[in-house]
Scaffold this motif. Structure first.
Motif, PDB file in Angstrom:
ATOM      1  N   ILE A  81       0.992  -1.255  -0.107  1.00 35.50           N
ATOM      2  CA  ILE A  81       0.031   0.086   0.114  1.00 35.50           C
ATOM      3  C   ILE A  81       0.969   1.186  -0.019  1.00 35.50           C
ATOM      4  CG2 ILE A  81      -1.582   1.158   1.352  1.00 35.50           C
ATOM      5  CD1 ILE A  81      -2.872  -1.435   2.155  1.00 35.50           C
ATOM      6  N   LEU A 143      -3.055  -3.099  -6.839  1.00 34.49           N
ATOM      7  CA  LEU A 143      -3.215  -1.749  -6.536  1.00 34.49           C
ATOM      8  C   LEU A 143      -3.110  -0.907  -7.794  1.00 34.49           C
ATOM      9  CD1 LEU A 143      -2.049  -1.543  -3.030  1.00 34.49           C
ATOM     10  CD2 LEU A 143      -4.327  -1.514  -3.862  1.00 34.49           C
ATOM     11  N   LEU A 165      -8.989   4.640  -1.099  1.00 36.68           N
ATOM     12  CA  LEU A 165      -7.960   3.479  -0.821  1.00 36.68           C
ATOM     13  C   LEU A 165      -8.930   2.333   0.078  1.00 36.68           C
ATOM     14  CD1 LEU A 165      -5.362   1.987  -0.603  1.00 36.68           C
ATOM     15  CD2 LEU A 165      -4.967   2.986   1.681  1.00 36.68           C
ATOM     16  N   LEU A 170      -8.435  -1.085  -2.135  1.00 38.89           N
ATOM     17  CA  LEU A 170      -8.247  -2.268  -1.449  1.00 38.89           C
ATOM     18  C   LEU A 170      -9.382  -3.539  -1.745  1.00 38.89           C
ATOM     19  CD1 LEU A 170      -7.210  -1.141   2.037  1.00 38.89           C
ATOM     20  CD2 LEU A 170      -5.824  -2.078   0.434  1.00 38.89           C
TER      21      LEU A 170
END
Length: 259
Positions: A81, A143, A165, A170
């Motif tokens: 991330i 991602l 996010l 996600l």
């Protein structure tokens, strides 16, 4: 193809391999002391099921595997991330990731032994290292490939980076992260058993198999233990696939519809 058909084909394949192995040994095409008959190996594997010492060794192996895999999942997803949301950091660490990823975990066994005072700590560290990379790579690619239109839509409604996010990136990446976890689960199990065979000091499945070889070679016991390790790996994979399909049913349906 239905699940029953897949199971039937798999059972036929396994039965065929067992039959060929039995025939090769019984016909004298291989030394029975080196390659025992498949029926003998399967009998020894069945006897392991009632062996308390072996079951304790299985629990020891699985404990280190589970802990290492959980730590790797948390760390790899978090790092993925951060890298995916920080382009300059992603570019700066790309060479390091590509350099460290191919290093075999078994090559780090001496370092793990020196770095940790306990066998369990060494096993967990190696599982952690080997399991991180598939999860991290899958997280980064997932991602990166999130639908930009979905992110722009939320951004136009005033949502910030954190909300985008959590609400879009996600959830979209989660199925691919789960695939990385499934790959890492198999890799981690191989690594932990390998460590136990090399330097496990009698712990776990690998240590138990080494103890069975003391005082003379017993290929039947070694192969029986290998069968159990394979069964564990297969059960873990089946369980993770089932969990993945249940948790991400929407993704499975969408993939099948687009195929």
């Amino acid at each position: 193809m239905t699940n029953r058909a897949r199971i039937a084909r798999g059972a036929i394949g396994v039965a065929g391999v067992v039959a060929v192995a039995e025939l090769v040994s019984r016909a004298g095409l291989a030394d029975p002391t080196t390659l025992p008959p498949a029926s003998t190996v399967l009998l020894r594997a069945a006897e392991f099921f009632g062996d308390t010492e072996f079951l304790t060794a299985v629990v020891s192996t699985l404990q280190a595997w589970v802990l290492g895999l959980l730590l790797a999942t948390v760390a790899a997803v978090a790092v993925g991330i951060v890298l995916s949301t920080t382009p300059w950091l992603n570019r700066a660490t790309r060479v390091l990731v590509e350099f460290m990823r191919p290093i075999p975990s078994v090559a780090l066994i001496p370092l793990a032994i020196v770095s940790f005072s306990s066998i369990t700590g060494s096993k967990v560290s190696l599982v952690f290292y080997s399991a991180c990379w598939p999860i991290l790579i899958n997280t980064l690619y997932a991602l990166r490939d999130v639908d930009p239109l979905a992110k722009e839509t939320l951004r136009s409604f005033g949502f910030g980076k954190a909300a985008i996010l959590l609400r879009v990136s996600l959830p979209s990446a989660a199925p691919f992260v789960a695939t990385g976890v499934r790959i890492s689960a198999a890799v981690g199990l191989v690594v932990v058993v390998s460590f136990e065979l090399v330097a496990g000091n009698g712990e776990g499945i690998g240590g138990y198999l080494l103890q069975t070889q003391s005082g003379g070679g017993r290929p039947d016991l070694m192969l029986a233990g290998a069968i159990w390790a394979g069964v564990l790996g297969a059960l873990i994979n089946v369980g993770l696939v089932a969990l993945e399909r249940r948790a991400f049913r929407w993704h499975t349906v969408r993939t099948e519809a687009s195929a």
